[in-house]
Write a protein that holds these residues in place. Sequence first.
Motif, PDB file in Angstrom:
ATOM      1  N   ARG A  11       0.834  -1.209   0.000  1.00 50.07           N
ATOM      2  CA  ARG A  11       0.000   0.000   0.000  1.00 50.07           C
ATOM      3  C   ARG A  11       0.864   1.252   0.000  1.00 50.07           C
ATOM      4  NH1 ARG A  11      -2.269   3.641  -1.160  1.00 50.07           N
ATOM      5  NH2 ARG A  11      -4.258   4.531  -0.509  1.00 50.07           N
ATOM      6  N   ASP A  12       1.897   1.267   0.813  1.00 54.31           N
ATOM      7  CA  ASP A  12       2.740   2.458   0.861  1.00 54.31           C
ATOM      8  C   ASP A  12       3.584   2.588  -0.402  1.00 54.31           C
ATOM      9  OD1 ASP A  12       3.533   4.744   2.586  1.00 54.31           O
ATOM     10  OD2 ASP A  12       5.523   3.888   2.318  1.00 54.31           O
ATOM     11  N   MET A  13       4.059   1.468  -0.937  1.00 56.71           N
ATOM     12  CA  MET A  13       4.827   1.519  -2.169  1.00 56.71           C
ATOM     13  C   MET A  13       4.000   2.097  -3.315  1.00 56.71           C
ATOM     14  SD  MET A  13       6.982  -2.058  -2.066  1.00 56.71           S
ATOM     15  CE  MET A  13       8.366  -2.277  -0.936  1.00 56.71           C
ATOM     16  N   LEU A  37       4.821   5.426  -5.459  1.00 56.79           N
ATOM     17  CA  LEU A  37       5.012   5.284  -6.910  1.00 56.79           C
ATOM     18  C   LEU A  37       3.975   6.053  -7.720  1.00 56.79           C
ATOM     19  CD1 LEU A  37       5.927   1.528  -7.533  1.00 56.79           C
ATOM     20  CD2 LEU A  37       7.293   3.512  -8.171  1.00 56.79           C
ATOM     21  N   HIS A  38       2.731   5.867  -7.390  1.00 56.61           N
ATOM     22  CA  HIS A  38       1.671   6.376  -8.248  1.00 56.61           C
ATOM     23  C   HIS A  38       1.146   7.748  -7.834  1.00 56.61           C
ATOM     24  CE1 HIS A  38       1.717   2.554 -10.229  1.00 56.61           C
ATOM     25  NE2 HIS A  38       1.288   1.897  -9.167  1.00 56.61           N
ATOM     26  N   GLU A  39       1.027   7.977  -6.529  1.00 55.82           N
ATOM     27  CA  GLU A  39       0.404   9.215  -6.089  1.00 55.82           C
ATOM     28  C   GLU A  39       1.408  10.352  -5.900  1.00 55.82           C
ATOM     29  OE1 GLU A  39      -2.991   8.737  -3.333  1.00 55.82           O
ATOM     30  OE2 GLU A  39      -2.364   6.631  -3.230  1.00 55.82           O
ATOM     31  N   LEU A  40       2.598  10.017  -5.476  1.00 57.36           N
ATOM     32  CA  LEU A  40       3.610  11.068  -5.330  1.00 57.36           C
ATOM     33  C   LEU A  40       4.367  11.327  -6.625  1.00 57.36           C
ATOM     34  CD1 LEU A  40       5.345  10.719  -1.834  1.00 57.36           C
ATOM     35  CD2 LEU A  40       3.494  12.223  -2.538  1.00 57.36           C
ATOM     36  N   PHE A  41       4.762  10.260  -7.327  1.00 58.48           N
ATOM     37  CA  PHE A  41       5.694  10.417  -8.447  1.00 58.48           C
ATOM     38  C   PHE A  41       5.154   9.980  -9.802  1.00 58.48           C
ATOM     39  CE2 PHE A  41       8.659   9.868  -4.727  1.00 58.48           C
ATOM     40  CZ  PHE A  41       9.052  11.196  -4.688  1.00 58.48           C
ATOM     41  N   ASP A  42       3.912   9.538  -9.875  1.00 61.07           N
ATOM     42  CA  ASP A  42       3.255   9.192 -11.138  1.00 61.07           C
ATOM     43  C   ASP A  42       4.136   8.281 -11.994  1.00 61.07           C
ATOM     44  OD1 ASP A  42       1.626   9.004 -13.311  1.00 61.07           O
ATOM     45  OD2 ASP A  42       1.371  11.158 -13.609  1.00 61.07           O
ATOM     46  N   ALA A  43       4.273   7.062 -11.524  1.00 62.82           N
ATOM     47  CA  ALA A  43       5.136   6.101 -12.210  1.00 62.82           C
ATOM     48  C   ALA A  43       4.691   5.838 -13.642  1.00 62.82           C
ATOM     49  CB  ALA A  43       5.178   4.789 -11.424  1.00 62.82           C
ATOM     50  N   THR A  44       3.395   5.911 -13.910  1.00 57.96           N
ATOM     51  CA  THR A  44       2.914   5.659 -15.272  1.00 57.96           C
ATOM     52  C   THR A  44       3.438   6.716 -16.235  1.00 57.96           C
ATOM     53  OG1 THR A  44       0.915   4.601 -14.417  1.00 57.96           O
ATOM     54  CG2 THR A  44       0.882   5.356 -16.703  1.00 57.96           C
ATOM     55  N   ALA A  45       3.353   7.991 -15.849  1.00 57.67           N
ATOM     56  CA  ALA A  45       3.881   9.062 -16.697  1.00 57.67           C
ATOM     57  C   ALA A  45       5.391   8.935 -16.855  1.00 57.67           C
ATOM     58  CB  ALA A  45       3.521  10.421 -16.106  1.00 57.67           C
ATOM     59  N   ALA A  73       0.502  16.730   1.628  1.00 54.97           N
ATOM     60  CA  ALA A  73      -0.282  17.469   0.631  1.00 54.97           C
ATOM     61  C   ALA A  73      -1.132  16.525  -0.205  1.00 54.97           C
ATOM     62  CB  ALA A  73       0.654  18.289  -0.251  1.00 54.97           C
ATOM     63  N   LYS A  74      -0.547  15.407  -0.624  1.00 53.47           N
ATOM     64  CA  LYS A  74      -1.316  14.435  -1.403  1.00 53.47           C
ATOM     65  C   LYS A  74      -2.440  13.835  -0.565  1.00 53.47           C
ATOM     66  CE  LYS A  74      -1.029  13.366  -4.951  1.00 53.47           C
ATOM     67  NZ  LYS A  74      -1.842  13.758  -6.136  1.00 53.47           N
ATOM     68  N   ALA A  75      -2.142  13.518   0.689  1.00 59.41           N
ATOM     69  CA  ALA A  75      -3.172  12.966   1.566  1.00 59.41           C
ATOM     70  C   ALA A  75      -4.314  13.967   1.760  1.00 59.41           C
ATOM     71  CB  ALA A  75      -2.558  12.590   2.907  1.00 59.41           C
ATOM     72  N   LEU A 126      -8.324  13.521   0.852  1.00 61.27           N
ATOM     73  CA  LEU A 126      -9.350  13.681   1.886  1.00 61.27           C
ATOM     74  C   LEU A 126     -10.341  14.784   1.525  1.00 61.27           C
ATOM     75  CD1 LEU A 126      -7.077  13.263   5.037  1.00 61.27           C
ATOM     76  CD2 LEU A 126      -8.847  11.681   4.268  1.00 61.27           C
ATOM     77  N   GLU A 127      -9.841  15.854   0.930  1.00 58.60           N
ATOM     78  CA  GLU A 127     -10.729  16.952   0.543  1.00 58.60           C
ATOM     79  C   GLU A 127     -11.657  16.552  -0.592  1.00 58.60           C
ATOM     80  OE1 GLU A 127      -8.190  20.253  -0.314  1.00 58.60           O
ATOM     81  OE2 GLU A 127      -7.730  20.634   1.798  1.00 58.60           O
ATOM     82  N   GLN A 128     -11.208  15.601  -1.414  1.00 59.66           N
ATOM     83  CA  GLN A 128     -12.047  15.118  -2.508  1.00 59.66           C
ATOM     84  C   GLN A 128     -13.122  14.150  -2.020  1.00 59.66           C
ATOM     85  OE1 GLN A 128      -9.144  13.435  -5.115  1.00 59.66           O
ATOM     86  NE2 GLN A 128      -8.220  15.418  -5.627  1.00 59.66           N
ATOM     87  N   GLY A 129     -12.959  13.688  -0.776  1.00 59.80           N
ATOM     88  CA  GLY A 129     -13.960  12.808  -0.196  1.00 59.80           C
ATOM     89  C   GLY A 129     -13.952  11.405  -0.722  1.00 59.80           C
ATOM     90  N   SER A 130     -12.815  10.946  -1.231  1.00 66.20           N
ATOM     91  CA  SER A 130     -12.730   9.585  -1.744  1.00 66.20           C
ATOM     92  C   SER A 130     -11.408   8.966  -1.300  1.00 66.20           C
ATOM     93  CB  SER A 130     -12.807   9.573  -3.276  1.00 66.20           C
ATOM     94  OG  SER A 130     -11.724  10.310  -3.822  1.00 66.20           O
ATOM     95  N   GLY A 131     -11.332   7.650  -1.394  1.00 68.54           N
ATOM     96  CA  GLY A 131     -10.097   6.975  -1.045  1.00 68.54           C
ATOM     97  C   GLY A 131     -10.157   6.368   0.346  1.00 68.54           C
ATOM     98  N   ASP A 132      -9.046   5.811   0.758  1.00 62.24           N
ATOM     99  CA  ASP A 132      -8.903   5.141   2.051  1.00 62.24           C
ATOM    100  C   ASP A 132      -8.596   6.203   3.106  1.00 62.24           C
ATOM    101  OD1 ASP A 132      -8.248   3.668   4.250  1.00 62.24           O
ATOM    102  OD2 ASP A 132      -6.716   2.468   3.272  1.00 62.24           O
ATOM    103  N   ASP A 133      -9.635   6.720   3.767  1.00 62.10           N
ATOM    104  CA  ASP A 133      -9.450   7.839   4.683  1.00 62.10           C
ATOM    105  C   ASP A 133      -8.464   7.526   5.797  1.00 62.10           C
ATOM    106  OD1 ASP A 133     -11.210   9.187   3.132  1.00 62.10           O
ATOM    107  OD2 ASP A 133     -12.722   9.519   4.685  1.00 62.10           O
ATOM    108  N   ALA A 134      -8.518   6.305   6.346  1.00 63.87           N
ATOM    109  CA  ALA A 134      -7.622   5.962   7.451  1.00 63.87           C
ATOM    110  C   ALA A 134      -6.162   6.030   7.012  1.00 63.87           C
ATOM    111  CB  ALA A 134      -7.956   4.564   7.977  1.00 63.87           C
ATOM    112  N   PHE A 135      -5.869   5.558   5.812  1.00 62.11           N
ATOM    113  CA  PHE A 135      -4.489   5.595   5.306  1.00 62.11           C
ATOM    114  C   PHE A 135      -4.013   7.038   5.190  1.00 62.11           C
ATOM    115  CE2 PHE A 135      -1.536   5.989   1.732  1.00 62.11           C
ATOM    116  CZ  PHE A 135      -0.551   5.070   2.074  1.00 62.11           C
ATOM    117  N   TYR A 136      -4.847   7.905   4.617  1.00 60.01           N
ATOM    118  CA  TYR A 136      -4.415   9.284   4.380  1.00 60.01           C
ATOM    119  C   TYR A 136      -4.376  10.096   5.674  1.00 60.01           C
ATOM    120  CZ  TYR A 136      -4.895   7.966  -0.479  1.00 60.01           C
ATOM    121  OH  TYR A 136      -4.751   7.328  -1.671  1.00 60.01           O
TER     122      TYR A 136
END
Length: 596
Positions: free
Chosen positions: A8-10, A14-22, A538-540, A544-554
Amino acid sequence: MEYNATLRDMRFVLHELFDATAHCELLGNGLDRELIDGVLEEAARYTGGEIAPLNRNSDEEGVTLENGEVKTPQGFVEAYQQYVANGWASMTGPSEYGGQGFPQMVACNFHEMLMGASLSFRIYSGLTEGAVLALYKHGSEALKSAYLAKLVSGQWSGTMCLTEPQAGTDLALLRTRAEPQADGSYRVSGSKIFISGGEHDMSENIVHLVLARLPDAPPGVKGISLLLVPKFIASADGTPGERNALSCGAIEHKMGIKGAATCVMNFDGATGWIVGEPNQGLACMFTMMNDARFQVGLQGLGIAEQAWQGSLAYARERLQSRGLAGAQYPDKPADPIIVHPDVRRMLLTQKTLVEGSRMLGVYCARQLDLEHGHPEPSYRKAAGRRAALLIPIVKAFFTDMGQEVASLGVQIYGGHGYIREWGMEQLMRDSRITQLYEGTNGIQALDYIRRKLLGDGGAELSALQAEFSEICDRQLDRPALHALASKVQARLGEWRELSAEVIAATQRDPQEIGAVSVDFLQYSAYVLLAGFWLQAAAKAQDVLEQGSGDDAFYQAKLASADFYLRRVLPRASAHREAIAGGADCLMALDEGSFAF
């Protein structure tokens, strides 16, 4: 002790901080998020299910040497065969030699898993990847054709043979000789010590990259050449041929990593071939060394993750005393120790150091990818400068951190941490070597000051500081993040001032280079991690402000960032004070007065 990769943290990094796909699109390697996540899931199954169960036994059994042959611990050969068959060995290798060309930004997560599951097992394959880099960049076409594909696949393994009894950090003192032969080969003679995986039974051939001197070589490091010296000379059909004149004379009996063969290697007129140009061996070796230092940093991170996992599990299960505010679990005879503030201090220190270091590690891996794969030459050069700046920090800080987190693990376990039964003391022993090999952490700090800071007058460091300052600027207007961003921005300003002071001090007195180096590297690392924790927060907050995702993780990311800035980042102030202490108090005491 179990090991379960922190997927989960990896994925967050990878994806949320550094956008591995891009990142992969820019490199043109065809990887997308689905494929990346699938690879990491399979990596987690392999490391947790196949490698981690070998770790304890490898420490108990160790390796044995008989008639020049090394036998690895039970299960290592079979696990390595699976490692090769499943393509893990070829993950980062060049595609034209059978490699899969995975970017380091993705592969470093798998490598962290391997380190956490069993550092001893990973050591056998780790240097092979460095050997591939050196041979790919500097080797002749003939050598590449004969050896590179087998190294990339993992069917053959590689080593790096630098150290001699009288020549550790100071390679100018090495004595191994290479005599030219009429057929273009060389006869290599000498002894090397501390050679990881110098002899073992896991691969059918071992290819040694050896530093040696030619007969007419100038003195010092300018007279060192790099030679490829295989255990078995490759036949024309690509199979191992004639046994070369080299052997393992002894294996070291060590504090940790007992499942890894650390060998004394004797070269008795062994046949070898030069890699790169004569007397340019050190430059060629540094292609391998930079990768090795980054990988050793990941060793510290992997062991720290394992120690943190074990500590958390134990703290949730171990019942001792009642909470300071009263019973938290009145249905139990005592509360689990995780309710106690001091245990939480240790756990949160482990968690924030590990997760902060993971962010820095992936960021550094991203620079390594861009250095080799960005389509624009100017961007490749810029990424190379950034990677060079960061590698000594990654190597030194991550391995110091690994030792600290393992030590905290022993403390959390209490007396049970000090005995072998629970496995925590093994992590502390295993992690200790990471602070020493591939250049001690003091040498990393000297490299950071001399080559990276003073080498360009602080230009690249200033660029890094400016990058993080811009990140702070973007968060200062957000009420939820203003306090965090303000703290990081203040530290960045202090870091810039301290950098200028360090440069000025070293110009006044060269002794200051060594006097401030470790503290300046540590200061830099703590502030860098603060910058990454701000990005994570900032990403978390965004999610949270968008109201979606795993709230406990963020929410946990926000709380962890707050803890790091309030309880860990203040360590930087102690390093700043130590730097101000200067070199004179170190050098004032006469050498004879050290006697007792």
